[in-house]
Design an enzyme around this catalytic site. Structure first.
Site, PDB file in Angstrom:
ATOM      1  N   LYS A  23     105.440  14.970  20.689  1.00 17.08           N
ATOM      2  CA  LYS A  23     104.579  13.798  20.488  1.00 17.08           C
ATOM      3  C   LYS A  23     103.162  14.302  20.269  1.00 17.08           C
ATOM      4  O   LYS A  23     102.456  14.667  21.208  1.00 17.08           O
ATOM      5  CB  LYS A  23     104.580  12.858  21.691  1.00 17.08           C
ATOM      6  CG  LYS A  23     103.819  11.535  21.380  1.00 17.08           C
ATOM      7  CD  LYS A  23     103.355  10.803  22.624  1.00 17.08           C
ATOM      8  CE  LYS A  23     101.981  11.279  23.075  1.00 17.08           C
ATOM      9  NZ  LYS A  23     100.886  10.951  22.111  1.00 17.08           N
ATOM     10  N   CYS A  28      88.619  22.677  25.315  1.00 15.26           N
ATOM     11  CA  CYS A  28      88.730  22.622  26.775  1.00 15.26           C
ATOM     12  C   CYS A  28      88.164  23.863  27.450  1.00 15.26           C
ATOM     13  O   CYS A  28      87.766  23.819  28.612  1.00 15.26           O
ATOM     14  CB  CYS A  28      90.187  22.408  27.177  1.00 15.26           C
ATOM     15  SG  CYS A  28      91.322  23.525  26.330  1.00 15.26           S
ATOM     16  N   GLU A  81      83.754  16.994  32.548  1.00 15.04           N
ATOM     17  CA  GLU A  81      84.002  17.541  31.215  1.00 15.04           C
ATOM     18  C   GLU A  81      83.513  16.532  30.176  1.00 15.04           C
ATOM     19  O   GLU A  81      84.033  15.421  30.083  1.00 15.04           O
ATOM     20  CB  GLU A  81      85.495  17.815  31.028  1.00 15.04           C
ATOM     21  CG  GLU A  81      85.805  18.508  29.734  1.00 15.04           C
ATOM     22  CD  GLU A  81      87.284  18.862  29.593  1.00 15.04           C
ATOM     23  OE1 GLU A  81      87.590  19.917  29.013  1.00 15.04           O
ATOM     24  OE2 GLU A  81      88.126  18.072  30.058  1.00 15.04           O
TER      25      GLU A  81
END
Length: 476
Positions: A170, A279, A378
């Site tokens: 996905k 990230c 973040e």
């Protein structure tokens, strides 16, 4: 206008069980670039059943047989290389040079690395009279993000193929175009039916159905820590393996020496790459307090080179991926200003003259403290937080003071000192003196940055079960 209405299940392009469409927005123009179908639990059931059936034969193939399939995938990938790069630019706004030289390139890197590892990988070894056998874990659910779409797809698919697993992918519904082309590549390469399946959809529907499915043996997820927690909860009742590559707030410790200016500039540039949507970006920079003024001057110079623009404009930095991300980043920039950090470059609002597109000013905060929101959360945009330290011990202490532990960075003229600092940082991957990415280096995090490792030989482990056959080599 791209139109992707079907899913790839059991070697065929099939209609969704319940027709439902989603527009895909080009982040550079804010206009509709295409549409996809959103899947349902029924589509997941069909794809998982195909993968489960295919595993009966694919899981018994030899490494040599799997290597030939991966070779064909690499060949087909290279044929579609330009199509893949163009799709990434359109779906998530990557500048053309970045889409060509990094985004699409990482797919070839992961597939080629897995192929080389496979050629020499020991799936069996004898320990005394016991034979240790490493076998494919089975059906794998793969949920990937939008920021490095091909990198994240291939760093999961490649080791899964190599170890004999079957899979259901996905991709992010925000940036799905390159995943469809990748499915076409798998089909053209003659990957046996059911080994690779693609179902589009959102996390709450398709992601949940995949991670909780009783016939899925493993979930490999890349995304936010918040979403990763939900995936783990969904997977817990069936006690399936969960591999997670999650968020980060990586420290970058710049040492006080004659390489200072160069290393600060490199650190700022690393955050702006991919519009800060990585990230492992070094988003917390630690510098000697006495040199904070120099950082502010360097920030002005470096960010000028990263003024955003459309992917085909020659700009080094594109837009962020969506209106939602744009709003989140703006809120956090405003929070940094409210909490008293100095805006050395950039700030809130869109760049001057850029009314269309989700463009963010490349922003550097200085004189920040490690307890500020911009140092804890973040941001996932082109925003750097610079924090002053008293000495190296202070820098290491602050660097480790985070719930995350994905990556860390150290830069200084004294390589031995930099290596000692690297050994003290609690993170899964440390780059010393601006080291380039290495597809053989294990990638993954400590703490709330996830568990398990991707990339290279270490990626194989999460896709394998270990069986001990006692008495296998016993003498009569």
């Amino acid at each position: 206008m791209r139109q992707y209405d079907k899913f790839y299940i059991n070697g065929e392009w099939v209609d969704p069980a319940q027709p439902k469409s989603l527009d895909v927005i080009n982040p550079s123009t804010e206009e509709v670039a295409g549409a996809i179908s959103l899947g349902s639990e029924a589509d997941v059931d069909k794809a998982v059943a195909a993968a489960k059936e295919a595993f009966k034969t694919w899981g018994q193939t030899t490494p040599e047989e799997r290597a030939k399939v991966i070779e064909r995938v690499i060949e087909e990938y290279k044929k579609r290389y330009d199509d893949l790069a163009a799709a990434v630019s359109e779906e998530m706004g990557a500048p053309e040079f970045l889409a060509q030289k990094a985004q699409a390139a990482m797919g070839v890197a992961h597939l080629s690395t897995a192929l080389e590892v496979l050629k020499n990988y020991e799936f069996e070894e004898d320990k005394g009279t016991t034979r240790i056998v490493k076998e494919p874990i089975g059906v794998c659910a793969m949920i990937t993000p939008w920021n490095w779409p091909l990198n994240q797809i291939t760093c999961k698919v490649a080791p899964a193929l190599a170890t004999g697993c079957t899979m259901v992918l996905k991709p992010s519904e925000v940036a799905p175009f390159s995943a469809y082309i990748f499915a076409e590549i798998m089909d053209a390469a003659g990957v046996p039916k059911g080994v690779f399946n693609l179902v589009n959809g959102d996390g709450p529907t398709v992601g949940t159905a995949m991670s909780s499915h009783p016939d899925v043996d493993m979930v490999s997820f890349t995304g936010s820590t918040r979403a990763g927690i939900e995936v783990a909860k969904n997977a817990a009742p069936t006690v399936k393996r969960v591999q997670q590559e999650l968020g980060g707030k990586s420290p970058n410790i710049i040492l006080d020496d004659d390489m200072f200016s160069k290393n600060v500039a490199a650190g700022i540039g690393a955050v702006m790459q991919n519009t800060g949507q990585s990230c492992n970006a070094p988003t917390r920079m630690f510098v000697p307090k006495a040199r904070m003024g120099e950082v502010e001057e360097i920030a002005k110079q470096v960010t000028e080179k990263f003024q955003p623009g459309a992917p085909d404009s020659g700009a080094k930095m594109g837009p962020v991926v969506s209106e939602t991300q744009f709003g989140k980043i703006q809120d956090l920039i405003k929070k940094g200003i409210e909490e008293g950090a100095t805006v050395a470059a950039g700030g809130d609002g869109k760049p001057e003259g850029m009314d269309k597109g989700y463009f963010v000013k490349p922003t550097v905060f200085t004189n920040a403290s490690n307890d500020m929101t911009i140092a804890r959360e973040e941001i996932f945009g082109p925003v750097l937080t610079v924090i002053g330290y008293d000495d190296v011990d202070h820098a290491v202490e602050m660097g480790n003071d985070t719930p995350y532990g994905l990556a860390g960075y150290v830069a200084g003229a004294d390589h031995e000192q930099a290596m000692k600092i690297a050994s003290r940082l609690r993170a899964g991957q440390i780059a010393v003196n601006n080291a380039a990415p290495d597809p053989n280096a294990p990638f993954g995090g400590y703490k709330q940055s996830g568990n398990g490792r991707e990339w290279g030989e270490h990626a194989f482990a999460d896709f394998l079960e270990v069986k001990a056959v006692m008495g296998a080599t016993a003498k009569s």
